[in-house]
Design an enzyme around this catalytic site. Structure first.
Site, PDB file in Angstrom:
ATOM      1  N   ALA A   1      40.828 108.702  17.535  1.00  0.00           N
ATOM      2  CA  ALA A   1      40.922 110.151  17.343  1.00  0.00           C
ATOM      3  C   ALA A   1      39.646 110.841  17.825  1.00  0.00           C
ATOM      4  O   ALA A   1      39.181 110.594  18.922  1.00  0.00           O
ATOM      5  CB  ALA A   1      41.235 110.459  15.884  1.00  0.00           C
ATOM      6  N   SER A   2      39.039 111.668  16.973  1.00  0.00           N
ATOM      7  CA  SER A   2      37.937 112.531  17.425  1.00  0.00           C
ATOM      8  C   SER A   2      36.609 111.822  17.646  1.00  0.00           C
ATOM      9  O   SER A   2      35.659 112.454  18.124  1.00  0.00           O
ATOM     10  CB  SER A   2      37.740 113.682  16.440  1.00  0.00           C
ATOM     11  OG  SER A   2      38.761 114.636  16.596  1.00  0.00           O
ATOM     12  N   ILE A   3      36.527 110.534  17.345  1.00  0.00           N
ATOM     13  CA  ILE A   3      35.333 109.789  17.775  1.00  0.00           C
ATOM     14  C   ILE A   3      35.273 109.797  19.302  1.00  0.00           C
ATOM     15  O   ILE A   3      34.217 109.611  19.897  1.00  0.00           O
ATOM     16  CB  ILE A   3      35.345 108.353  17.212  1.00  0.00           C
ATOM     17  CG1 ILE A   3      35.225 108.385  15.682  1.00  0.00           C
ATOM     18  CG2 ILE A   3      34.194 107.522  17.775  1.00  0.00           C
ATOM     19  CD1 ILE A   3      35.321 107.022  15.022  1.00  0.00           C
TER      20      ILE A   3
END
Length: 437
Positions: free
Chosen positions: A46-48
């Site tokens: 995801a947003s990593i």
């Protein structure tokens, strides 16, 4: 955490001073076929993905190819120039990486966004006086007097037993579930490029994955390569061989399935989505081992310049120390939803070292980023060691020094940051105890 949150499968990895000391998979990567999680299991991070993209941005900036303060139209003329309240405004790469651009997130209605932000601010705002607290309690009593006790108990029980993975407000946005495959990052700009800005760039903070879609177009033009090709080459350079695009068609070994809970509280497969519209902001798959390698590359780069007497023996970091320090410097007007102690920097949330009173809580310096996608949650946290000048000068120790924790699970809406911080502190405490012995 796995039992309490009802997570099908979870991956945990810990690195201490550059060495992986714990890597484990718990539960199921595939519930239906009873495939167990293992350290090599690959999940949506995801947003990593934003942190990975920031590494590419920083490298291009170091090479003198990218001006962080130039309008994005210098590199991406396909993105129209913007006007806010009749005034021509500029969006820069620096504003994009800190979510200060004014570009929307998944919610298109600015009124709803403002209402949610005000609600969140009220929840965090402490009661200033005893009288304020008393008045609020009286109002709450008035509201609940007419509610039947049984109904009150049912509501309380429901909140206690509610599970992550439900479709909370964030995951009610339709654009989370796009199924269209975009052939290029330039093409994916059409989703939002003609939408009005929510505020004047630089004046406010609004977390925006679409801002990173625009950022990927900047990286593509500056590097002279397709964004995905540039990123995959960077992953090879960093020895992150398990980190790939979240491509539904590709054969990706050890890939886990994704899950959510339906309205009845039953575990179901997550809906099909195509993440090609947001490679940069949430479109990569990885393993906990690869995320530890990435964290160590950053930590090494950050600390290498401090080992003055050993510089001739040390290889250079992937980035320069000053570059990482810039990335990890909190930016004014920003906020972090997953850590009340932190501020947003450049694609990282950063908590600064702080202690307000003697014999009170000491706040360590660390950087982190969480991720939430359809059927997945993640966190990467870097806790640098507070380096001792004698140890540095002696040449006995070398970078990277500190604890890195990565956690990924195949269930959405799971809060992992506090767990990662607890794990990091435990390993840091154990390391300190060994030094004392």
């Amino acid at each position: 955490l796995q039992d309490e949150a009802g997570i099908p499968g979870i991956l945990v990895g810990v690195s201490v001073d550059g060495k992986e000391v714990w890597s484990e998979g718990l539960g199921y990567a595939d519930v239906e076929n009873r495939v167990l999680c293992k350290p090599e299991t690959i999940m949506r991070i995801a947003s990593i993905s934003k942190c990975l993209t920031m590494m590419a941005v920083a490298k291009l900036w170091e090479e003198g190819k990218l001006d962080l303060d130039a309008p994005v139209q210098k590199y991406v003329p396909e993105f129209p120039e913007k006007v806010y309240e009749g005034e021509k405004v500029a969006i820069t790469t620096r504003l994009l990486v800190s979510h200060l651009s004014g570009i929307r997130h998944y919610e298109k209605d600015i009124t709803k966004v403002k209402e949610e932000k005000e609600k969140a601010n009220r929840a965090l705002k402490p009661m200033t006086t005893y009288q304020d607290k008393k008045q609020k309690e009286e109002k709450e009593i008035e509201k609940t007097d007419s509610v039947k006790p049984r109904k009150e108990q049912e509501g309380e029980g429901k909140s206690r037993s509610s599970k992550p993975g439900r479709r909370d407000k964030e995951f009610e946005q339709e654009e989370y579930y796009l199924k269209e495959k975009f052939e290029s990052v330039i093409e994916s700009l059409k989703i939002f490029k003609n939408d009005p800005l929510f505020f004047k760039p630089g004046s406010q903070f609004l977390y925006s994955t679409y801002g990173f879609t625009l950022l990927s177009a900047v990286v593509e033009r500056v590097s002279g390569q397709k964004f995905t090709d540039y990123m995959l080459k960077m992953f090879r350079d960093l020895d992150m061989l398990s980190t790939v695009l979240d491509d539904n068609e590709a054969m990706i070994y050890n890939r886990a399935r994704c899950y959510v809970y339906n309205k009845k509280g039953r575990l179901v497969n997550a809906p099909y989505v195509d993440n090609s519209y947001k490679w940069a902001g949430g479109g990569f798959l990885s393993s906990v081992g690869d995320l530890l390698k990435f964290g160590n590359a950053l930590l090494y780069s950050y600390q290498a310049g401090q080992f003055k007497n050993s510089n001739d023996k040390l290889l250079p970091g992937y980035l320069k120390p000053d570059t990482v320090a810039m990335m990890w410097t909190p930016v004014p007007k920003t906020e972090v939803s997953w850590d009340r102690d932190g501020k947003y920097a450049m694609a990282w949330a950063v908590v600064e070292k702080n202690q307000q009173c003697g014999c009170c809580r000491q706040q360590r310096h660390y950087a982190s980023h969480t991720g939430g996608a359809v059927g997945a949650s993640s966190v990467l946290l870097i806790l640098p060691e507070e380096l001792d000048s004698e140890a540095i000068d002696s040449g006995v120790v070398a970078p990277p020094r500190g604890v890195i924790v990565s956690i990924i699970c195949n269930m959405q809406s799971v809060s992992l940051n506090s767990t990662a911080l607890k794990i990091a502190r435990e390993f840091d405490k154990e390391k300190r105890a060994q030094y004392i012995d």
